[in-house]
Design a protein around this motif. Structure first.
Motif, PDB file in Angstrom:
ATOM      1  N   GLY A 146      -5.769   5.989 -10.353  1.00  0.00           N
ATOM      2  CA  GLY A 146      -6.684   5.159 -11.141  1.00  0.00           C
ATOM      3  C   GLY A 146      -8.144   5.555 -11.070  1.00  0.00           C
ATOM      4  O   GLY A 146      -8.833   5.614 -12.086  1.00  0.00           O
ATOM      5  N   ASN A 160      -3.069  10.934   0.161  1.00  0.00           N
ATOM      6  CA  ASN A 160      -2.814  10.398  -1.177  1.00  0.00           C
ATOM      7  C   ASN A 160      -3.457  11.262  -2.245  1.00  0.00           C
ATOM      8  O   ASN A 160      -4.103  10.770  -3.171  1.00  0.00           O
ATOM      9  CB  ASN A 160      -3.305   8.959  -1.309  1.00  0.00           C
ATOM     10  CG  ASN A 160      -2.425   8.010  -0.556  1.00  0.00           C
ATOM     11  OD1 ASN A 160      -1.224   8.242  -0.415  1.00  0.00           O
ATOM     12  ND2 ASN A 160      -3.003   6.944  -0.041  1.00  0.00           N
ATOM     13  N   GLY A 219       0.830  -1.203   0.000  1.00  0.00           N
ATOM     14  CA  GLY A 219       0.000   0.000   0.000  1.00  0.00           C
ATOM     15  C   GLY A 219       0.860   1.246   0.000  1.00  0.00           C
ATOM     16  O   GLY A 219       2.087   1.169  -0.071  1.00  0.00           O
ATOM     17  N   ASN A 220       0.208   2.399   0.144  1.00  0.00           N
ATOM     18  CA  ASN A 220       0.915   3.656  -0.056  1.00  0.00           C
ATOM     19  C   ASN A 220       1.925   4.013   1.021  1.00  0.00           C
ATOM     20  O   ASN A 220       2.812   4.818   0.795  1.00  0.00           O
ATOM     21  CB  ASN A 220      -0.096   4.794  -0.218  1.00  0.00           C
ATOM     22  CG  ASN A 220       0.041   5.446  -1.571  1.00  0.00           C
ATOM     23  OD1 ASN A 220       1.166   5.634  -2.048  1.00  0.00           O
ATOM     24  ND2 ASN A 220      -1.053   5.773  -2.199  1.00  0.00           N
ATOM     25  N   ARG A 240       1.730  -4.637  -9.891  1.00  0.00           N
ATOM     26  CA  ARG A 240       2.068  -3.760  -8.775  1.00  0.00           C
ATOM     27  C   ARG A 240       3.131  -4.395  -7.882  1.00  0.00           C
ATOM     28  O   ARG A 240       4.121  -3.783  -7.530  1.00  0.00           O
ATOM     29  CB  ARG A 240       0.808  -3.458  -7.965  1.00  0.00           C
ATOM     30  CG  ARG A 240       0.981  -2.378  -6.918  1.00  0.00           C
ATOM     31  CD  ARG A 240      -0.333  -2.062  -6.250  1.00  0.00           C
ATOM     32  NE  ARG A 240      -1.380  -1.766  -7.230  1.00  0.00           N
ATOM     33  CZ  ARG A 240      -2.676  -1.760  -6.943  1.00  0.00           C
ATOM     34  NH1 ARG A 240      -3.079  -2.050  -5.730  1.00  0.00           N
ATOM     35  NH2 ARG A 240      -3.575  -1.494  -7.873  1.00  0.00           N
ATOM     36  N   THR A 286       2.374   1.818  -5.840  1.00  0.00           N
ATOM     37  CA  THR A 286       0.928   1.940  -5.652  1.00  0.00           C
ATOM     38  C   THR A 286       0.345   3.182  -6.309  1.00  0.00           C
ATOM     39  O   THR A 286      -0.826   3.497  -6.105  1.00  0.00           O
ATOM     40  CB  THR A 286       0.605   1.995  -4.152  1.00  0.00           C
ATOM     41  OG1 THR A 286       1.467   2.940  -3.553  1.00  0.00           O
ATOM     42  CG2 THR A 286       0.785   0.653  -3.500  1.00  0.00           C
ATOM     43  N   GLY A 331      -4.433   1.611 -14.158  1.00  0.00           N
ATOM     44  CA  GLY A 331      -3.585   2.458 -13.310  1.00  0.00           C
ATOM     45  C   GLY A 331      -2.183   1.884 -13.192  1.00  0.00           C
ATOM     46  O   GLY A 331      -1.201   2.619 -13.134  1.00  0.00           O
ATOM     47  N   ASP A 332      -2.084   0.568 -13.188  1.00  0.00           N
ATOM     48  CA  ASP A 332      -0.777  -0.050 -13.041  1.00  0.00           C
ATOM     49  C   ASP A 332       0.006  -0.038 -14.350  1.00  0.00           C
ATOM     50  O   ASP A 332       1.228  -0.098 -14.347  1.00  0.00           O
ATOM     51  CB  ASP A 332      -0.949  -1.460 -12.479  1.00  0.00           C
ATOM     52  CG  ASP A 332      -1.524  -1.384 -11.079  1.00  0.00           C
ATOM     53  OD1 ASP A 332      -0.748  -1.322 -10.127  1.00  0.00           O
ATOM     54  OD2 ASP A 332      -2.766  -1.314 -10.946  1.00  0.00           O
ATOM     55  N   ALA A 337      -3.482  -6.419 -12.279  1.00  0.00           N
ATOM     56  CA  ALA A 337      -3.068  -5.188 -11.602  1.00  0.00           C
ATOM     57  C   ALA A 337      -2.175  -5.518 -10.407  1.00  0.00           C
ATOM     58  O   ALA A 337      -1.103  -4.936 -10.231  1.00  0.00           O
ATOM     59  CB  ALA A 337      -4.288  -4.395 -11.134  1.00  0.00           C
ATOM     60  N   GLU A 390      -3.008   3.171  -8.086  1.00  0.00           N
ATOM     61  CA  GLU A 390      -4.205   3.168  -7.242  1.00  0.00           C
ATOM     62  C   GLU A 390      -4.640   4.604  -6.956  1.00  0.00           C
ATOM     63  O   GLU A 390      -5.825   4.938  -7.004  1.00  0.00           O
ATOM     64  CB  GLU A 390      -3.832   2.481  -5.934  1.00  0.00           C
ATOM     65  CG  GLU A 390      -4.945   1.781  -5.230  1.00  0.00           C
ATOM     66  CD  GLU A 390      -4.382   1.042  -4.015  1.00  0.00           C
ATOM     67  OE1 GLU A 390      -5.157   0.759  -3.121  1.00  0.00           O
ATOM     68  OE2 GLU A 390      -3.159   0.771  -3.978  1.00  0.00           O
ATOM     69  N   THR A 391      -3.654   5.456  -6.656  1.00  0.00           N
ATOM     70  CA  THR A 391      -3.937   6.858  -6.340  1.00  0.00           C
ATOM     71  C   THR A 391      -4.584   7.562  -7.525  1.00  0.00           C
ATOM     72  O   THR A 391      -5.538   8.319  -7.377  1.00  0.00           O
ATOM     73  CB  THR A 391      -2.628   7.577  -5.957  1.00  0.00           C
ATOM     74  OG1 THR A 391      -1.990   6.838  -4.924  1.00  0.00           O
ATOM     75  CG2 THR A 391      -2.887   8.976  -5.475  1.00  0.00           C
TER      76      THR A 391
END
Lengths: 417, 287
Positions: B223, A225, A40-41, B108, B217, B41-42, B104, B220-221
């Motif tokens: 996407g 984010n 994750g971020n 990732r 990631t 996104g990826d 994805a 994801e942000t």
């Protein structure tokens, strides 16, 4: 035929011996659970926390005479448990409070850990420690600063890090001193995300500064984010505060630094509240455009040959990055937990809890710059402290406040790029 | 109008152009094959890493990174089409969703494993820093991304409406059996569509990397905005995605500045849902 009669009892004896030695072998390891954002971020922070704990494990489990009298280092394993080795089961909280809670549950019920540490983000420490509380398992946290974590009346939660109220005071003192030396610090803006951490620290700062008759002038909140922070930077540019305090995780910290440069905005003083700004990957990605940013820290490498210097070296070998304040505070919490288990001489949660309550570590027994470790009734370390550091000359933070601990004087104004 | 407000709108337009660029590949695949690519996104993230590797290893700027990322991702698009999409398209919708979602995660965490979790960044002045026009700050890297977004949109639009290849691709999208009877091979057309879509996505990634941080990631942000842009623009409409991207960018910027950043998503999504209420096919989608 007497032999065949003997086989049964012999086999039983062999099995019994096997079981006994198995049980003994089991006593030789102490299992501790660690919940961190390994994906994750916030994974960058989690991966560094894991490296820090692995270095601590090396120091605890192997003989390290070079550390002198540093607790748990001299002999291999925990002396209080007959040299038992410590094993850490890592779990990934994926940056989600729900996942963190599930992982804490799994570590306690499936992995049978005797204690827990973690979980980086305050919002996840909040949920994970609630599970530990329910099951009566000690949870030692070294890095989550949201004030409410120790305001829940928990009996099994212990926190070694200084918290928002502690450094709100440090910031205030710092501003007062800077003002005395001619800098303007009256008009303060606080930029924060809307996570547990961001909101809690922002609220504590607002309350502390208001109490001292010096209310925060501007509050800029954003969702973590973020894909874009131009409008927030423009809001700051519009109001021209003397001081901007940043409460941000790494991703947003980098984006803010880049956006400030793009929009050519430099507050006279930029003070970061640790987290993102202490992440080594922030310094690599945005250090060159954040020159002169102030930050808080409790970590300092110390003179060559000192335990902290050796730890810094081991950590660099393990992680490839310089030790930062967050990783150091996590490592310290793990040492405090291991020390309590060692003194308890038992893996029984209640005995570990009692030992944690009796913790009284002196500064020379610590790897971090606290005045000691001693918990109050709420489980908060009352001797935690920190200092103000500044990113000067490239990629290194140096201590600038309080004067007694300062390596260099603070440089004003904020230089940026 | 105050200068700051102009700056907010300019910033919003530049941001919107990036959203449009980011979404063009997604809308193509969605419109052409009715496949929702959750790995989109990826793909962008991979494009960013290609740009990063080109910069750190070869010392090349976006001039080298962008075409290389386009090429790498176009190849990946073809591989993904033949290796995964062709088969899952025969299955139920859920298979597509889970298939691309799995892809994805694979992408990732492969990047995660190889590059680590650290945030990376290209130097801010890689594309000529920032310049000042009558007091308005414009980032060269964002401007470049915006111009490329316009060019890509225009190019894709021309390709689909003015060329034989485009007509064939649309024919396959319309009715692949009928197209096959007319001597068009659906497989080739769809593989080409994937190559173009993934290539455009890689290009977007390489350009975004010049002003955004790079991390496994990051897809994801960014996407979720892509999906909103595509639905607002109209499924499969490339010009629609451009207009939608610009619109979202400006609304985000203005609401972030005037009301507060915490509320900007609320404003964007409320307007988005309200709009879909009246026009479910999106701005330029077909009914």
């Amino acid at each position: 035929m007497r032999l065949s009669k003997l086989v049964g009892p012999l086999a039983a004896a062999a099995i019994a011996m096997g079981l006994a030695s198995g049980a003994m072998a089991q006593q030789k390891t102490v299992k501790i659970g660690a919940v961190f954002p390994l994906s994750g971020n916030a994974a960058s922070a989690g991966v560094h926390a894991k490296a820090a704990i692995e270095v601590a494990l090396d120091i605890i489990n192997n003989a390290h005479p070079e550390f002198g009298n540093f607790p748990l280092a001299k002999n291999a394993g925990l002396a209080g448990l007959g040299g038992a080795k410590v094993e850490v089961v890592f779990a990934d909280n994926q940056g989600s409070p729900a996942t963190g809670q599930n992982q804490a549950l799994r570590l306690i019920t499936e992995e049978k850990v005797v204690a827990l540490t973690g979980a980086y983000q305050s919002g996840i420490t909040l949920t994970a420690s609630a599970i530990a509380e329910k099951y009566g398992i000690p949870f030692v946290n070294g890095e989550s600063v949201a004030s409410n974590l120790t305001e829940r009346g928990f009996k099994w939660f212990f926190r070694t890090t200084p918290i928002a109220t502690d450094f709100a005071q440090v910031y205030y003192d710092f501003f007062t001193e800077m003002k005395a030396s001619g800098a303007k610090t009256d008009n303060i803006a606080v930029v924060h995300d809307t996570t547990e951490y961001g909101v809690s620290v922002a609220n504590t700062l607002a309350a502390t500064f208001k109490e001292k008759g010096h209310p925060i002038a501007q509050d800029v909140a954003y969702t973590t984010n973020a894909t874009d922070v131009q409008s927030q930077v423009l809001q700051l540019k519009d109001k021209k505060p003397d001081v901007v305090i940043m409460i941000s995780y790494t991703s947003d910290a980098i984006l803010f630094a880049k956006t400030m440069q793009a929009l050519d905005y430099k507050p006279p003083m930029l003070l970061a509240d640790d987290s993102g700004y202490s992440d080594p990957s922030f310094i690599k990605a945005a250090g060159k455009i954040s020159q002169g940013v102030f930050n808080r820290s409790s970590w300092s490498v110390g003179p060559a040959g000192s335990p902290t210097a050796i730890i810094a070296k081991l950590y660099k070998e393990k992680s490839g990055d310089e030790m930062d304040d967050t990783a150091a505070r996590q490592m310290q919490a793990f040492f405090v937990l291991a020390d309590a288990i060692d003194r308890a001489g038992s893996t029984e949660p209640a005995k570990i809890q009692a030992a944690l309550k009796a913790t009284d570590l002196k500064p020379e027994q610590l790897m971090i710059g606290y005045k000691g470790v001693k918990f109050d009734d709420k489980g908060q370390n009352i001797l935690a402290s920190g200092l103000i550091i500044q990113l000067q000359d490239g990629e290194n933070y140096v201590a600038v406040f309080p004067k007694a601990n300062a390596e260099k004087p603070p440089v004003m104004p904020y230089k940026g790029w | 109008m105050s200068i700051v407000l102009v700056q907010v709108i300019v910033g919003g337009l530049l941001l919107g152009a990036v959203y449009a660029l980011f979404s063009s590949g997604l809308t193509l695949v969605w419109g052409m094959m009715n496949v929702v690519n959750f790995a989109h996104g990826d793909f962008v993230m991979l494009g960013m890493y290609v740009a990063y590797v080109v910069y750190t290893l070869l010392g090349g700027g976006p001039l080298l990174g962008a075409p290389l990322a386009t090429l790498v991702l176009a190849t990946l698009g073809i591989v993904v089409y033949f290796g995964l999409i062709r088969d899952v398209m025969k299955g139920p919708m859920l298979a597509q969703i889970l298939g691309t979602f799995g892809l994805a995660l694979l992408l990732r965490y492969s990047v995660f494993w190889w590059f680590g979790a650290n945030f990376l960044s290209l130097p801010g002045d890689l594309v000529g820093g920032t310049f000042d026009v009558f007091g308005i700050r414009i980032e060269a890297s964002r401007l470049l991304a915006g111009i490329v977004a316009l060019l890509v949109t225009f190019g894709l639009h021309l390709l689909l409406t003015r060329t034989t290849l485009g007509s064939r691709m649309l024919a396959v999208a319309e009715d692949s059996t009928a197209a096959q009877l007319m001597g068009i091979r659906p497989d080739s057309m769809q593989a080409i569509a994937w190559a173009i879509a993934a290539g455009a996505t890689g290009l977007a990634g390489a350009l975004i990397a010049t002003f955004f941080y790079v991390v496994p990631t990051v897809g994801e942000t960014l996407g979720i905005v892509a999906f909103v842009t595509v639905s607002l623009g109209g499924f499969g409409s490339v010009p629609g995605a451009l207009i939608a991207g610009l619109l979202i960018g400006v609304i985000e910027s203005l609401s972030g500045y005037l009301i507060g950043a915490v509320y900007k998503d609320m404003v964007v999504y409320a307007l988005f849902l309200g709009f879909l209420w009246f026009r479910p096919q999106g701005l330029m989608g077909k009914t």
